[in-house]
Design a protein around this motif. Structure first.
Motif, mmCIF file in Angstrom:
data_model
loop_
_atom_site.group_PDB
_atom_site.id
_atom_site.type_symbol
_atom_site.label_atom_id
_atom_site.label_comp_id
_atom_site.label_asym_id
_atom_site.label_seq_id
_atom_site.Cartn_x
_atom_site.Cartn_y
_atom_site.Cartn_z
ATOM 1 N N MET A 25 0.766 -1.268 -0.108
ATOM 2 C CA MET A 25 0.002 -0.034 0.206
ATOM 3 C C MET A 25 0.941 1.236 -0.188
ATOM 4 O O MET A 25 1.947 1.296 0.670
ATOM 5 N N LEU A 26 0.779 2.118 -0.860
ATOM 6 C CA LEU A 26 1.393 3.358 -1.010
ATOM 7 C C LEU A 26 0.520 4.426 -1.003
ATOM 8 O O LEU A 26 -0.839 4.636 -1.052
ATOM 9 N N THR A 27 1.134 5.718 -0.470
ATOM 10 C CA THR A 27 0.523 7.101 -0.415
ATOM 11 C C THR A 27 1.768 8.056 -0.620
ATOM 12 O O THR A 27 2.814 7.913 -0.754
ATOM 13 N N ALA A 43 -4.591 6.781 -1.052
ATOM 14 C CA ALA A 43 -3.702 5.618 -1.150
ATOM 15 C C ALA A 43 -4.095 4.722 -2.179
ATOM 16 O O ALA A 43 -5.181 4.786 -2.700
ATOM 17 N N CYS A 44 -3.137 3.665 -2.402
ATOM 18 C CA CYS A 44 -3.421 2.721 -3.512
ATOM 19 C C CYS A 44 -2.749 1.375 -2.968
ATOM 20 O O CYS A 44 -1.917 1.358 -2.259
ATOM 21 N N CYS A 45 -3.336 0.364 -3.487
ATOM 22 C CA CYS A 45 -2.852 -1.023 -3.315
ATOM 23 C C CYS A 45 -2.482 -1.533 -4.712
ATOM 24 O O CYS A 45 -3.101 -1.530 -5.650
ATOM 25 N N THR A 46 -1.318 -2.041 -4.752
ATOM 26 C CA THR A 46 -0.611 -2.696 -5.809
ATOM 27 C C THR A 46 0.350 -3.873 -5.476
ATOM 28 O O THR A 46 0.365 -4.428 -4.546
ATOM 29 N N TRP A 47 0.989 -4.294 -6.659
ATOM 30 C CA TRP A 47 2.075 -5.257 -6.432
ATOM 31 C C TRP A 47 3.357 -4.529 -6.356
ATOM 32 O O TRP A 47 3.558 -3.427 -7.158
ATOM 33 N N ARG A 54 5.038 6.750 -0.684
ATOM 34 C CA ARG A 54 5.845 6.037 0.658
ATOM 35 C C ARG A 54 5.116 4.911 0.900
ATOM 36 O O ARG A 54 3.637 4.939 0.763
ATOM 37 N N PRO A 55 5.512 3.729 0.935
ATOM 38 C CA PRO A 55 4.830 2.543 1.249
ATOM 39 C C PRO A 55 4.573 2.605 3.079
ATOM 40 O O PRO A 55 5.260 2.949 3.796
ATOM 41 N N PHE A 56 3.329 1.872 3.465
ATOM 42 C CA PHE A 56 3.001 1.733 4.582
ATOM 43 C C PHE A 56 2.339 0.561 5.056
ATOM 44 O O PHE A 56 2.024 0.445 6.305
#
Length: 314
Positions: free
Chosen positions: A118-120, A194-198, A234-236
């Motif tokens: 997850m990124l923001t 935020a987003c969810c990816t691989w 930034r990953p969280f």
């Protein structure tokens, strides 16, 4: 929770093919259609070019056609109707394991695993999953393992009410589904918080010196992509290692070519794949060098999350 069944729908329109019209290549070659993992077609085809060219170059009599379905729900109908012989996504395999012959799991960068992430934005106030309450979250395809299923499950485990997601609306946050690249772009454009990816997609948006969890450093094959994108995020949150995409064929495809393709994928290695790379190929994008010999047991974490979210694959 009741079961919520994903209806696969019609795959013919999605692939632009008509059932029964893909055979009969000139010169007696056998036409085989391979379905790449759905995402952004203009991006996926070049990434797999060394793999597909290797198969064409090493197997006599193979006329390989490559298609990119518009989404995951189009894969199963294409295989069921005989429009395609080979697929490479875990959700379709899980939906009908008795109808597929599993060749193995793709390996690249020396690893057979990747991570959901997850990124923001770097200056965002989001530091953990619970901070997504009331926020707009961008996901990949609704049936994407890393960009949707693992992510929605992780938000549920954190205590957020995910409602009917991923095939319906969540309660505690606003969700929007598209594809991996678009999900990240929505954060960059301030269309999502935020987003969810691989990691194969998201790792490029991390700074080159981004500190990574030990498990990610040891197991992920995309850490060299850090700093490759123009924007920085930034990953969280990180998942545990997820097996990469399987490569499988429909069981009712009776042809000697099936065994030849499986064996060639197993025999492939980095040196051979490099022989088929275009001069301008970005090696960090390579999704495959060989196959790891795996079974359905390796995909039990995906099955567990589908079951927990009440998703029945139709």
């Amino acid at each position: 929770m009741g079961r919520r069944k994903f209806i696969a729908g019609s795959g013919a329109g999605a692939l632009g093919l008509t059932a029964g019209c893909i055979g009969g290549a000139a010169g007696g070659d056998e036409t085989v259609t391979m379905l790449l993992t759905p995402d952004t077609p203009s991006d996926v085809r070049p990434q797999y070019e060394p793999v597909t060219e290797m198969l064409r170059g090493e197997i006599d009599g193979l006329d390989l056609e490559v298609e990119v379905p518009q989404d995951y729900s189009a894969v199963r109908p294409a295989l069921d109707s005989g429009q395609a012989e080979i697929g490479m996504d875990d959700v379709t395999l899980i939906s009908a394991p008795d109808l597929m012959d599993l060749f193995g799991t793709a390996v690249s960068g020396g690893a057979a695993f990747y991570f959901s992430m997850m990124l923001t934005k770097p200056d965002s106030s989001i530091d953990e999953r619970t901070d997504l309450e009331g926020k707009r979250v961008a996901f990949a395809d609704r049936l994407s393992t890393s960009g949707s299923i693992f992510a929605v499950y992780a938000l549920k485990q954190a205590g957020l009410d995910v409602g009917d997601a991923p095939d319906g609306d969540p309660v505690d946050f606003d969700g929007v589904w598209s594809n991996h690249a678009d999900a990240v772009q929505k954060v960059i454009n301030d269309d999502a918080d935020a987003c969810c990816t691989w990691t194969g997609n998201g790792m490029a948006y991390l700074p080159e010196d981004q500190e990574l969890p030990q498990e990610v450093r040891e197991e992920d094959s995309f850490i060299g992509n850090r700093g490759n994108a123009d924007a920085t995020l930034r990953p969280f949150w990180w998942s545990f290692p997820i097996p990469k995409q399987p490569i499988y064929a429909r069981k009712d495809w009776e042809s000697d070519m099936k065994g030849k393709i499986e064996q060639q994928l197993l025999d492939s290695d980095e040196e051979l794949i490099r022989e088929y790379m275009p001069d301008d190929y970005n090696e960090s994008d390579l999704p495959f060098t060989t196959l790891s010999d795996t079974t359905m047991d390796n995909y039990q974490p995906v099955i567990k999350r589908l079951n927990d979210l009440g998703i029945e694959l139709g």
